[in-house]
Design a protein around this motif. Structure first.
Motif, PDB file in Angstrom:
ATOM      1  N   ILE A   1     -10.850   1.766   6.148  1.00 19.30           N
ATOM      2  CA  ILE A   1     -11.393   0.405   6.063  1.00 19.30           C
ATOM      3  C   ILE A   1     -10.258  -0.599   5.940  1.00 19.30           C
ATOM      4  O   ILE A   1     -10.241  -1.639   6.620  1.00 19.30           O
ATOM      5  CB  ILE A   1     -12.353   0.295   4.872  1.00 19.30           C
ATOM      6  N   LEU A   2      -9.283  -0.300   5.064  1.00 17.13           N
ATOM      7  CA  LEU A   2      -8.161  -1.208   4.903  1.00 17.13           C
ATOM      8  C   LEU A   2      -7.224  -1.157   6.102  1.00 17.13           C
ATOM      9  O   LEU A   2      -6.639  -2.183   6.488  1.00 17.13           O
ATOM     10  CB  LEU A   2      -7.388  -0.866   3.627  1.00 17.13           C
TER      11      LEU A   2
ATOM     12  N   GLY B   1      -8.517   8.674  12.875  1.00 15.39           N
ATOM     13  CA  GLY B   1      -8.749   7.310  12.411  1.00 15.39           C
ATOM     14  C   GLY B   1      -7.997   6.293  13.252  1.00 15.39           C
ATOM     15  O   GLY B   1      -8.538   5.248  13.626  1.00 15.39           O
ATOM     16  N   ARG B   2      -6.742   6.600  13.573  1.00 17.15           N
ATOM     17  CA  ARG B   2      -5.966   5.688  14.424  1.00 17.15           C
ATOM     18  C   ARG B   2      -6.610   5.564  15.802  1.00 17.15           C
ATOM     19  O   ARG B   2      -6.684   4.477  16.389  1.00 17.15           O
ATOM     20  CB  ARG B   2      -4.530   6.184  14.538  1.00 17.15           C
TER      21      ARG B   2
ATOM     22  N   LEU C   1      -2.796   5.279   5.408  1.00 17.10           N
ATOM     23  CA  LEU C   1      -3.925   4.348   5.331  1.00 17.10           C
ATOM     24  C   LEU C   1      -5.057   4.780   6.239  1.00 17.10           C
ATOM     25  O   LEU C   1      -6.236   4.649   5.886  1.00 17.10           O
ATOM     26  CB  LEU C   1      -3.481   2.931   5.690  1.00 17.10           C
ATOM     27  N   TYR C   2      -4.726   5.299   7.423  1.00 16.99           N
ATOM     28  CA  TYR C   2      -5.788   5.796   8.313  1.00 16.99           C
ATOM     29  C   TYR C   2      -6.468   7.013   7.702  1.00 16.99           C
ATOM     30  O   TYR C   2      -7.674   7.216   7.881  1.00 16.99           O
ATOM     31  CB  TYR C   2      -5.202   6.170   9.669  1.00 16.99           C
TER      32      TYR C   2
ATOM     33  N   ALA D   1       0.823  -1.213   0.000  1.00 16.87           N
ATOM     34  CA  ALA D   1       0.000   0.000   0.000  1.00 16.87           C
ATOM     35  C   ALA D   1       0.853   1.256   0.000  1.00 16.87           C
ATOM     36  O   ALA D   1       0.432   2.292  -0.522  1.00 16.87           O
ATOM     37  CB  ALA D   1      -0.920   0.004   1.218  1.00 16.87           C
ATOM     38  N   ALA D   2       2.032   1.198   0.592  1.00 14.83           N
ATOM     39  CA  ALA D   2       2.910   2.379   0.661  1.00 14.83           C
ATOM     40  C   ALA D   2       4.310   1.982   0.233  1.00 14.83           C
ATOM     41  O   ALA D   2       5.243   1.976   1.045  1.00 14.83           O
ATOM     42  CB  ALA D   2       2.908   2.958   2.072  1.00 14.83           C
ATOM     43  N   PRO D   3       4.529   1.650  -1.050  1.00 18.23           N
ATOM     44  CA  PRO D   3       5.833   1.119  -1.475  1.00 18.23           C
ATOM     45  C   PRO D   3       6.954   2.146  -1.466  1.00 18.23           C
ATOM     46  O   PRO D   3       8.115   1.771  -1.484  1.00 18.23           O
ATOM     47  CB  PRO D   3       5.552   0.628  -2.912  1.00 18.23           C
TER      48      PRO D   3
END
Length: 806
Positions: free
Chosen positions: A422-423, A769-770, A416-417, A402-404
């Motif tokens: 959701i992920l 989100g976290r 991602l948060y 997701a974060a390469p």
């Protein structure tokens, strides 16, 4: 150097060969020519496996010996008459010694690397094309490899007898290999890997990979035993598996398997992560300074971007591969980017090197290197894998996909948060450091195979993410930023609508555990959007009336006829206006119009870009103080959705002179929202740390720190507005238009353009989100023991409880 053991004396002969004068060099050549296979084996097996030990024993730096031996070997190879050395065996064994030293140096760098999770795994720091590949291409070196690694020539180790070795069909598989076609492929952590072809049934040639353990590691009994048993443990079940490499045979010092053409997952992700998205050509028209700033912002945005496409591809392939393993009762226990090959032809993921890494059973020294972060903590601590160990590795690999472009620290990154909570929630449930806490939220049926269920769960979450991101720009940049500034609602109502439709189709929209209160969030997103449109329409309409514009609205004309109102008034609404509030009156009403419109913009942006997709209600009400703070934060967050409409409407319809008071009230409400959300986030993170929740970092959380600065700054601004209001009421401040212009500019530039947009808004979403996910996770895991008090991974009874019988 004063040599001690016989092996040290042997290697001193090699050192004299490459460092001594011509006379000693010839004597060394003659001595080496008299050696047999056993002397070379003993020399190779007793080589130090790290640079410091090598320096202490031989008083020569590793790099100097490798460079000197390479120079000697290159010169010797170019001799027109190799027999000057006495025999080709010297050139072959010396070349293999050079290959071993280079491989040991690579192994030392990997095992003691300070790299972070997500770094390219197994990348060589030396010139493999200039050293390793030419060495293996030489027939004399190939002959040395065949002599040193052949099953009949194996020097029996402490745990494998010669009789047992010969009883297995390794010799037949070994004889199939065409050693005149061997080539160097890559380095491993404790091995090097060769590629070649072999004759199989009906004369069909098949490509194979030969993993040869480095000779010094053959002194470790557990290394020899696990290599010898590899065929028995992983060979038979994998013959019919598409995602696991087929093993042909194994001996105490090598493993023979199918050769999979392709690149490792580490190389694949590095290549895909470097792919630049489509970019706008408008930057070429901008001044150089603006262009440089825009490029810097775009690079920062790309660093924070979430590659849902990569995560989807990697996740589905990994789950298919793990389902293959589960079907035959196996688990990997060392699932990392260097142990996954992306098949060049089919693009399928093929798993290699199954079993716990030698580093984690303390068979060899080292820290694990950049791949260690992918391995479950219980495996790293005890060298024993539980049923849920591969889940941890799966989650870490999803984070990297997701974060390469970011080398993360093993935790779910802020991006991602902020972009795909959701992920983030799904991955959090995989990467908990305590095996008993994994899959606490997503509870698969224990009676059914695990990984097919996880595939369904991942597909459901990905469908929700795709619906919620359908209007996101795929190419972050200047154009996307500019377009975003003209979208006060940031597309949030549409995203919530799309997510709700997906959840309804999946049958999850009523499920508070999986649905994440999607109906509740949809209601408030649409209510906030409706409040913005109605409020902005009224303000702009009244502003147009001040300007004397005629809109020719047929609805208003019909209202005039029905109510008998005069053409210059608005039916019903004008009846609310106080006598001293005149419309039209452009000069008098202009400050109120500017402030009201800017306030509506900020309020819409503030709610939709920060809070529309989050709810503290995931914490539940049964968590004491945390539950109460979650409810308080929820009330203030939803109040922020309509506060602009509630305060602007009376200012526009009843009395324009109220705008300073309404502005102050709005700032107080916003400040309270910031303080309560901050307190909730801090408490959730603190309680998560106290409970030993490993998904929350123990150190600083940058996004949370950034959000925590909002509350003091909003309080300062509120205090400033209140002081000016008091001054206006007592007649000290009389320059009303200037004050209104200052408030308008502050709203539009500082709050709308900076605070509630771009990276600042993403930081707030990430922090909240976290916190929301940490509070929800606490809700489901508080009953479990704190891993700080009870080391679940080392408790055999606990491992038996969480491990699935095979």
């Amino acid at each position: 150097m004063t040599p001690g053991t016989a092996t040290e004396e042997r290697f001193c002969t090699v050192l004299r060969l490459i460092f001594a004068d011509q006379r000693d060099r010839r004597a060394a050549e003659s001595e080496l020519g008299s050696w047999g296979d056993q002397e070379w084996k003993q020399l190779l097996m007793d080589l130090p496996t790290d640079a410091s030990s090598f320096l202490v024993r031989f008083e020569r730096p590793w790099a100097d010996v490798i460079d000197a031996l390479h120079q000697w070997w290159t010169a010797a190879r170019e001799r027109t008459t190799p027999d000057e050395l006495g025999t080709d065996l010297v050139l072959g064994f010396a070349g293999f010694t050079l290959l071993t030293l280079v491989s040991l140096r690579h192994s030392d760098e990997v095992r003691h690397a300070r790299g972070t999770v997500g770094a390219a795994s197994g990348a060589s720091t030396h010139d493999c094309d200039g050293i390793c590949k030419p060495l293996v291409a030489e027939p004399v070196v190939r002959a040395a490899i065949r002599t040193l690694y052949g099953p009949q020539a194996w020097l029996a180790g402490p745990s494998v007898s010669q009789e047992t070795t010969n009883a297995r069909p390794t010799w037949q598989e070994w004889e199939k290999a065409r050693f005149d076609e061997l080539s160097f492929h890559r380095h491993g952590t404790t091995s090097f890997i060769l590629a070649g072809t072999a004759e199989e049934v009906h004369g069909r040639a098949s490509r194979f990979a030969l993993k040869c353990l480095l000779c010094p590691f053959l002194r470790a009994a557990s290394v020899v035993r696990s290599t010898y048993d590899y065929m028995a443990e992983y060979g038979l079940p994998t013959k019919k598996l598409r995602h696991v490499v087929r093993v042909w045979a194994s001996s105490p010092n090598w493993i023979l398997m199918d050769f999979v053409e392709g690149e490792t997952l580490a190389e694949y992700l590095a290549r895909r992560g470097a792919e630049a998205p489509a970019r706008s050509g408008l930057l070429r028209l901008a001044p150089r300074r603006c262009r440089d700033l825009a490029l810097e912002r775009r690079r920062a945005a790309e660093e924070r971007a979430v590659r849902v496409d990569l995560l989807e591809n990697v996740g589905r392939e990994l789950l298919a591969a793990l389902a293959d393993l589960e079907r035959v009762g196996l688990r990997h226990c060392d699932l990392s980017p260097s142990n996954i090959i992306v098949n060049q032809d089919s693009a399928q993921f093929v798993l290699i090197d199954l079993g716990v890494n030698y580093l984690y059973v303390h068979a060899v020294a080292g820290q694990g290197g950049p791949d260690a972060g992918y391995v479950a903590p219980e495996v790293r601590r005890s060298g024993t894998g539980a049923y849920t160990s591969d889940l941890y590795s799966l989650g870490q690999l999803l984070i990297t996909a997701a974060a390469p472009k970011r080398h993360h620290d093993g935790f779910v990154p802020d991006s991602l948060y902020a972009e795909t909570p959701i992920l983030a929630r799904f991955i959090e449930d995989l990467v908990d450091g305590d095996p008993a806490r994994r899959l606490s939220l997503f509870k698969p049926d224990p009676a059914e195979p695990l990984y097919p269920q996880l595939r369904i769960l991942l597909d459901e979450e990905l469908a929700g993410v795709q619906a919620a991101r359908s209007d996101r720009s795929a190419a972050p940049g200047l154009l996307a930023d500019l377009i975003g500034l003209f979208r006060p609602l940031s597309g949030a109502p549409g995203r919530q609508w799309g997510l709700w439709k997906v959840r309804r189709r999946q049958g999850l929209y009523r499920d508070t555990s999986r649905g994440m209160h999607v109906r509740w969030l949809l209601f408030w997103a649409w209510l906030s959007g409706a409040a913005w449109y109605v409020g902005a329409t009224i303000v702009l309409w009244w502003w147009a009336r001040d300007l004397g514009w005629e809109w020719g609205n047929q609805v208003v004309t019909a209202l005039h006829r029905l109510t008998g109102a005069s053409p210059d008034s608005f039916p019903y609404l004008d009846d609310l206006r106080q006598p001293d509030y005149r419309v039209p009156d452009l000069v008098t009403n202009l400050p109120a119009r500017m402030v009201c419109l800017s306030f509506l913009l900020v309020c819409a942006r503030y709610y939709q870009n920060l809070f529309a997709g989050l709810t503290p209600l995931t914490a539940g009400l049964g968590q004491g103080r945390l539950g109460k703070l979650a409810l308080l934060a929820e009330v203030h967050m939803r109040l922020a959705s309509v506060v602009g409409f509630v305060l602007v409407l009376p200012t526009t319809l009843i009395q324009q002179a109220w705008w300073p008071v309404c502005t102050t009230i709005g700032m107080i409400v916003t400040s309270l929202c910031n303080w309560t959300c901050r307190k909730f986030a801090q408490t959730a993170v603190a309680e998560a740390r106290t409970s030993g929740l490993s998904t929350v970092p123990a150190g600083r959380i940058a996004a949370l720190e950034e959000f925590c600065r909002w509350a003091p700054s909003s309080t300062f601004y509120t205090f400033t507005v209140a002081v000016i209001l008091v001054c206006m009421q007592v007649g000290v401040a009389t320059d009303l238009p200037v004050y209104a212009a200052g408030v308008t500019l502050t709203n539009l530039v500082l709050f709308y353009g900076v605070k509630c947009s771009g990276n600042s808004a993403a930081d707030v979403r990430a922090a909240l989100g976290r916190a929301c996910l940490a509070a929800e996770r606490l809700r489901y895991t508080r009953h479990l023991p704190n891993p700080a008090d009870v080391d679940a991974a080392q408790d055999p009874e606990h491992l038996a409880a969480v491990d699935r019988p095979e």
